[in-house]
Design an enzyme around this catalytic site. Structure first.
Site, mmCIF file in Angstrom:
data_model
loop_
_atom_site.group_PDB
_atom_site.id
_atom_site.type_symbol
_atom_site.label_atom_id
_atom_site.label_comp_id
_atom_site.label_asym_id
_atom_site.label_seq_id
_atom_site.Cartn_x
_atom_site.Cartn_y
_atom_site.Cartn_z
ATOM 1 C CB SER A 74 -0.892 -0.007 1.236
ATOM 2 O OG SER A 74 -0.083 -0.050 2.387
ATOM 3 C CD GLU A 110 6.617 -2.065 -9.009
ATOM 4 O OE1 GLU A 110 5.543 -1.667 -9.494
ATOM 5 O OE2 GLU A 110 7.717 -1.894 -9.580
ATOM 6 C CB CYS A 163 -1.784 -3.413 -7.801
ATOM 7 S SG CYS A 163 -0.887 -4.581 -8.802
HETATM 8 P P1 NAP Z 1 0.311 -3.646 2.922
HETATM 9 O O1 NAP Z 1 -0.626 -3.646 4.048
HETATM 10 O O2 NAP Z 1 0.986 -2.381 2.560
HETATM 11 O O3 NAP Z 1 1.409 -4.770 3.277
HETATM 12 C C1 NAP Z 1 2.404 -5.130 2.384
HETATM 13 C C2 NAP Z 1 3.577 -5.720 3.146
HETATM 14 O O4 NAP Z 1 4.179 -4.691 3.956
HETATM 15 C C3 NAP Z 1 3.188 -6.839 4.115
HETATM 16 O O5 NAP Z 1 4.199 -7.801 4.141
HETATM 17 C C4 NAP Z 1 3.105 -6.093 5.439
HETATM 18 O O6 NAP Z 1 3.249 -6.935 6.558
HETATM 19 C C5 NAP Z 1 4.285 -5.152 5.297
HETATM 20 N N1 NAP Z 1 4.262 -3.988 6.201
HETATM 21 C C6 NAP Z 1 3.202 -3.439 6.853
HETATM 22 N N2 NAP Z 1 3.614 -2.379 7.586
HETATM 23 C C7 NAP Z 1 4.957 -2.259 7.402
HETATM 24 C C8 NAP Z 1 5.938 -1.360 7.886
HETATM 25 N N3 NAP Z 1 5.634 -0.354 8.705
HETATM 26 N N4 NAP Z 1 7.229 -1.512 7.490
HETATM 27 C C9 NAP Z 1 7.570 -2.514 6.642
HETATM 28 N N5 NAP Z 1 6.658 -3.415 6.152
HETATM 29 C C10 NAP Z 1 5.366 -3.284 6.515
HETATM 30 O O7 NAP Z 1 -0.377 -4.195 1.578
HETATM 31 P P2 NAP Z 1 -1.349 -5.449 1.380
HETATM 32 O O8 NAP Z 1 -2.659 -5.142 2.000
HETATM 33 O O9 NAP Z 1 -0.658 -6.711 1.756
HETATM 34 O O10 NAP Z 1 -1.475 -5.455 -0.218
HETATM 35 C C11 NAP Z 1 -2.347 -4.635 -0.885
HETATM 36 C C12 NAP Z 1 -1.653 -3.426 -1.472
HETATM 37 O O11 NAP Z 1 -0.577 -3.827 -2.310
HETATM 38 C C13 NAP Z 1 -2.575 -2.624 -2.370
HETATM 39 O O12 NAP Z 1 -2.386 -1.265 -2.133
HETATM 40 C C14 NAP Z 1 -2.120 -3.005 -3.770
HETATM 41 O O13 NAP Z 1 -2.423 -2.074 -4.759
HETATM 42 C C15 NAP Z 1 -0.663 -3.144 -3.570
HETATM 43 N N6 NAP Z 1 -0.077 -3.946 -4.647
HETATM 44 C C16 NAP Z 1 0.679 -3.321 -5.613
HETATM 45 C C17 NAP Z 1 1.215 -4.060 -6.660
HETATM 46 C C18 NAP Z 1 2.083 -3.415 -7.721
HETATM 47 O O14 NAP Z 1 2.815 -4.152 -8.378
HETATM 48 N N7 NAP Z 1 2.049 -2.118 -7.895
HETATM 49 C C19 NAP Z 1 0.955 -5.423 -6.743
HETATM 50 C C20 NAP Z 1 0.163 -6.013 -5.763
HETATM 51 C C21 NAP Z 1 -0.339 -5.268 -4.704
HETATM 52 P P3 NAP Z 1 1.952 -7.468 7.365
HETATM 53 O O15 NAP Z 1 1.205 -8.343 6.428
HETATM 54 O O16 NAP Z 1 2.531 -8.188 8.495
HETATM 55 O O17 NAP Z 1 1.163 -6.244 7.750
#
Ligand code: NAP
Length: 474
Positions: free
Chosen positions: A230, A249, A283
């Site tokens: 995110s 990303e 995404c």
């Molecule tokens: P997220 O909540 O941002 O989590 C992504 C990863 O970051 C998880 O492993 C999470 O761990 C970790 N994380 C959380 N807080 C952190 C911190 N403070 N420091 C370091 N790492 C941390 O995203 P999500 O809900 O898993 O995935 C959905 C998002 O990903 C959407 O916004 C989507 O658009 C994006 N996405 C983008 C792409 C692209 O290629 N552009 C592809 C796929 C998804 P935890 O699970 O333990 O919280």
């Protein structure tokens, strides 16, 4: 009995500080007990990756390629087992789960091929007055330890997009998968171990992003952080990373323009796929559709009909198209956003209801661009349809976004196609298809709040290697 999983550090499987129950998002059933890494486990993982650098750097291109080729083959051998992991930990409908494994196989294959193409160039040193009598060339060197932090939505293939290029370029990695999808990361580590990756080159640590992730982001031995997730977390990582390289990303609210088409039924069917696959938790899911008012009625009729045929239910069933969101909290957020849209006067052409963690495929008509369902990333099976009169208006509508990952444009006009490529503020413009189109070797990434850097094996390798110059003096 529920299986108890382990961390993978320095080529050894071992317990963490404590365990948590991993529950299936659809059934709520406990599918495994997952170890949480202690701070010391994370430091050891980073140290192991640091120690393994020398061995990885010594591998020839052929050896690195052979490991990645074996990994691809092993995913093929364990195809159904991997797809079932996605059904369990991710509530990914089995049809979509198999498609992800197929892509994962291909992503590692591309990495195996790219491992053999790390080329440099000759520099014409004597083009400068002071360069006479010298020969210069560049070569690509591994960066060292890479921290890979990955999201829940494509836990095999998005991990492949980090491990594949990292190892192709001779780096070592500490991987932190999303807490909801650790089984895929554990399986990936098993596969790399079997393929003969040197111990310590891949380490898997599991635990809360804010804790384990933070330790990785701030550790001085980590040379690059590759993060998919995110915007909020991406920004926080960038702020803490200091001089480390960062690939981000991030999210999007992808738009598609439907201006003029030959076969409206086919376009409507593609838009249903783009908006509702994996319940919109993609995404590049279509979130905003802009339709020329001349064809709006025909499009809406075909689109709502196709969307109404989608089957919601158990991800294990062969005919399920949509299942639950990753958790009920997300579904509650989305329900509230729909409610606010309704209260603002936007029409609901279809869906709009929640049942537990399941949100129906929802089509919203002409919502204001300031509503959350328009300007934030929805990450759920919700799409808006807005009509426009003039072409320029359509371009402005797509660009009216904090995000810029990919956009789609359907037009029979060559002039408008090129105009869209020029003027849409995104990382990729997909002409005559949906913005959700992706194959794994193409450059992929966003502008604005959608991130920095590009994935697609060859492009990630650029980011994951250091350019070294050699100058020979005669
Ligand atoms: P997220 O909540 O941002 O989590 C992504 C990863 O970051 C998880 O492993 C999470 O761990 C970790 N994380 C959380 N807080 C952190 C911190 N403070 N420091 C370091 N790492 C941390 O995203 P999500 O809900 O898993 O995935 C959905 C998002 O990903 C959407 O916004 C989507 O658009 C994006 N996405 C983008 C792409 C692209 O290629 N552009 C592809 C796929 C998804 P935890 O699970 O333990 O919280």
């Amino acid at each position: 009995m529920t299986s108890e999983k382990q961390l993978f550090i320095n080529g050894i499987w071992r317990s963490g500080a404590s365990l948590y129950d991993l529950k299936s998002p659809y059934s709520g059933e406990v599918v495994a007990r997952i170890p949480i890494a202690h701070k010391n486990d994370v430091y050891e993982a980073i140290d192991s990756a640091e120690q393994a650098r020398a061995q990885m750097k010594q591998l020839t291109a052929l050896e690195r390629s052979a490991i990645l080729e074996k990994v691809s083959q092993e995913f093929e051998n364990r195809f159904e087992e991997c797809a079932q992991i996605l059904v369990k930990e991710n509530a990914k409908p089995i049809k979509s789960a198999r498609a992800e494994i197929q892509r994962t196989i291909e992503t590692y294959k591309f990495a195996a091929e790219e491992a053999k193409r790390l080329v440099g160039e000759m520099i014409p040193m004597d083009a400068a007055k002071g360069g006479m009598g010298r020969i210069g060339f560049t070569k690509k060197e591994p960066l060292g330890v890479i921290a890979a932090i990955t999201p829940f939505n494509f836990p095999f293939n998005l991990v492949a997009h980090k491990l594949g290029p990292a190892f192709a370029a001779g780096n070592t990695v500490v991987l932190k998968p999303a807490s909801q999808t650790p089984l895929s990361a554990i399986m990936t580590a098993e596969i790399f171990e079997k393929a003969g990756l040197p111990p310590g080159a891949l380490n898997v640590v599991i635990g809360k992003g804010g804790e384990v992730g933070d330790l990785l982001v701030t550790h001085p031995s980590v040379k690059l952080i590759t993060f998919t997730g995110s915007v909020e977390v991406g920004l926080a990582i960038k702020e803490k990373a200091g001089l480390k390289k960062v690939i981000l990303e991030l999210g999007s609210n992808s738009g598609v323009i439907i201006d003029s088409v030959d076969d409206i039924e086919a376009v409507a069917a593609r838009c249903v796929e783009g908006a509702f696959s994996f319940s919109g938790q993609v995404c590049i899911s279509i979130q905003r559709i802009f339709v020329n008012e001349m064809i709006l009625e025909d499009f809406l009729q075909a689109f709502t009909k196709k969307a109404s045929e989608l089957k919601i239910g158990d991800p294990q069933q062969e005919d399920t198209d949509l299942s639950s969101l990753i958790n009920e909290k997300e579904a509650l957020r989305v329900e509230e956003w729909i409610q606010v849209a309704k209260e603002s006067g936007a029409g609901i052409a279809q869906g709009g209801n929640r049942n537990g963690a399941v949100i129906e495929p929802t089509i919203i008509i002409n919502p204001a661009s300031t509503l959350a369902i328009s300007c934030q990333e929805v990450f759920a099976p919700i799409v808006s349809v807005t009509s426009y009169k003039e072409w320029d208006e359509a371009i402005d509508l797509v660009n009216d976004s904090q995000y810029g990952l990919q956009a789609g444009v359907y037009t029979t006009s060559v002039k408008k196609s090129f105009d869209a490529v020029d003027r849409l503020e995104v990382g990729g413009v997909i002409v005559n298809d949906i913005p959700s189109f992706r194959v794994d070797q193409m450059p992929y990434g966003g502008v604005k709040n959608s991130g920095t850097g590009r994935e697609g094996i060859k492009y990630s390798i650029e980011e994951m290697s250091e350019l070294k110059l050699a100058v020979f003096t005669q």
